[in-house]
Design an enzyme around this catalytic site. Sequence first.
Site, PDB file in Angstrom:
ATOM      1  N   VAL A  96       4.999   2.017  -7.991  1.00 22.12           N
ATOM      2  CA  VAL A  96       5.427   2.957  -6.944  1.00 22.12           C
ATOM      3  C   VAL A  96       5.986   2.144  -5.776  1.00 22.12           C
ATOM      4  O   VAL A  96       5.274   1.330  -5.165  1.00 22.12           O
ATOM      5  CB  VAL A  96       4.256   3.845  -6.476  1.00 22.12           C
ATOM      6  CG1 VAL A  96       4.723   4.788  -5.373  1.00 22.12           C
ATOM      7  CG2 VAL A  96       3.689   4.656  -7.646  1.00 22.12           C
ATOM      8  N   HIS A 100       1.481  -0.021  -0.843  1.00 24.43           N
ATOM      9  CA  HIS A 100       0.130   0.556  -0.897  1.00 24.43           C
ATOM     10  C   HIS A 100      -0.879  -0.543  -1.154  1.00 24.43           C
ATOM     11  O   HIS A 100      -0.643  -1.458  -1.946  1.00 24.43           O
ATOM     12  CB  HIS A 100       0.035   1.648  -1.966  1.00 24.43           C
ATOM     13  CG  HIS A 100       0.593   1.253  -3.305  1.00 24.43           C
ATOM     14  ND1 HIS A 100       1.934   1.228  -3.569  1.00 24.43           N
ATOM     15  CD2 HIS A 100      -0.023   0.865  -4.442  1.00 24.43           C
ATOM     16  CE1 HIS A 100       2.132   0.850  -4.818  1.00 24.43           C
ATOM     17  NE2 HIS A 100       0.963   0.608  -5.368  1.00 24.43           N
ATOM     18  N   HIS A 102      -4.305  -1.318  -2.746  1.00 24.54           N
ATOM     19  CA  HIS A 102      -5.369  -0.856  -3.639  1.00 24.54           C
ATOM     20  C   HIS A 102      -6.693  -1.347  -3.075  1.00 24.54           C
ATOM     21  O   HIS A 102      -6.827  -2.543  -2.746  1.00 24.54           O
ATOM     22  CB  HIS A 102      -5.214  -1.472  -5.034  1.00 24.54           C
ATOM     23  CG  HIS A 102      -4.024  -1.013  -5.813  1.00 24.54           C
ATOM     24  ND1 HIS A 102      -4.101  -0.026  -6.770  1.00 24.54           N
ATOM     25  CD2 HIS A 102      -2.725  -1.421  -5.796  1.00 24.54           C
ATOM     26  CE1 HIS A 102      -2.901   0.156  -7.320  1.00 24.54           C
ATOM     27  NE2 HIS A 102      -2.049  -0.687  -6.746  1.00 24.54           N
TER      28      HIS A 102
HETATM   29  P1  AMP Z   1       1.181   0.071  -8.389  1.00 33.42           P
HETATM   30  O1  AMP Z   1       1.216  -0.195  -9.880  1.00 33.42           O
HETATM   31  O2  AMP Z   1       0.604  -1.046  -7.599  1.00 33.42           O
HETATM   32  O3  AMP Z   1       2.534   0.534  -7.878  1.00 33.42           O
HETATM   33  O4  AMP Z   1       0.144   1.253  -8.201  1.00 33.42           O
HETATM   34  C1  AMP Z   1       0.493   2.593  -8.227  1.00 33.42           C
HETATM   35  C2  AMP Z   1      -0.807   3.353  -8.312  1.00 33.42           C
HETATM   36  O5  AMP Z   1      -0.550   4.694  -7.973  1.00 33.42           O
HETATM   37  C3  AMP Z   1      -1.441   3.357  -9.715  1.00 33.42           C
HETATM   38  O6  AMP Z   1      -2.748   2.798  -9.638  1.00 33.42           O
HETATM   39  C4  AMP Z   1      -1.447   4.829 -10.095  1.00 33.42           C
HETATM   40  O7  AMP Z   1      -2.601   5.194 -10.816  1.00 33.42           O
HETATM   41  C5  AMP Z   1      -1.397   5.503  -8.728  1.00 33.42           C
HETATM   42  N1  AMP Z   1      -0.796   6.827  -8.715  1.00 33.42           N
HETATM   43  C6  AMP Z   1       0.357   7.228  -9.290  1.00 33.42           C
HETATM   44  N2  AMP Z   1       0.601   8.525  -9.010  1.00 33.42           N
HETATM   45  C7  AMP Z   1      -0.421   8.941  -8.222  1.00 33.42           C
HETATM   46  C8  AMP Z   1      -0.758  10.185  -7.605  1.00 33.42           C
HETATM   47  N3  AMP Z   1       0.033  11.265  -7.724  1.00 33.42           N
HETATM   48  N4  AMP Z   1      -1.882  10.260  -6.874  1.00 33.42           N
HETATM   49  C9  AMP Z   1      -2.690   9.185  -6.745  1.00 33.42           C
HETATM   50  N5  AMP Z   1      -2.421   7.988  -7.297  1.00 33.42           N
HETATM   51  C10 AMP Z   1      -1.317   7.858  -8.026  1.00 33.42           C
END
Ligand code: AMP
Length: 114
Positions: A96, A100, A102
Amino acid sequence: MSDCLFCKIAQGKIPARIVHQDEDTVAFEDIEPQAPFHVLVIPRQHVATLNDLGREHDGVMGKLLRVAATLAREKGYAEKGWRAVVNTNREGGQLVLHVHLHVLGGRQMGWPPG
Ligand code: AMP
Ligand code: ZN
């Protein structure tokens, strides 16, 4: 940014289990948790990756860390331990493109990360 999933969550246009919000940041539960405690802390303002940070983001990036530590403490992980991770672009594992943090806790973390 109109087409960004996390901007939409920050604006309340897509539902999420929000655990904290203030004028600069929003924190919500990860939809696919990788630990008993797994939340994402984001700036309200759209910034795609850590590569895109400027001086104007110094304040909010510090706040992301403080929000993360507050949430981890509230959940009882401060002394036991917890982990904060920011993935960047493809090889970093970022899916995404809205910065963000984690925040993971509740199990033994491995090193090095996969
Ligand atoms: P990254 O791979 O670091 O970009 O992490 C993206 C994170 O967003 C992943 O851990 C997904 O599980 C989480 N994610 C994707 N869509 C959503 C959503 N609608 N609500 C909450 N978390 C999400
Ligand atoms: Zn965004």
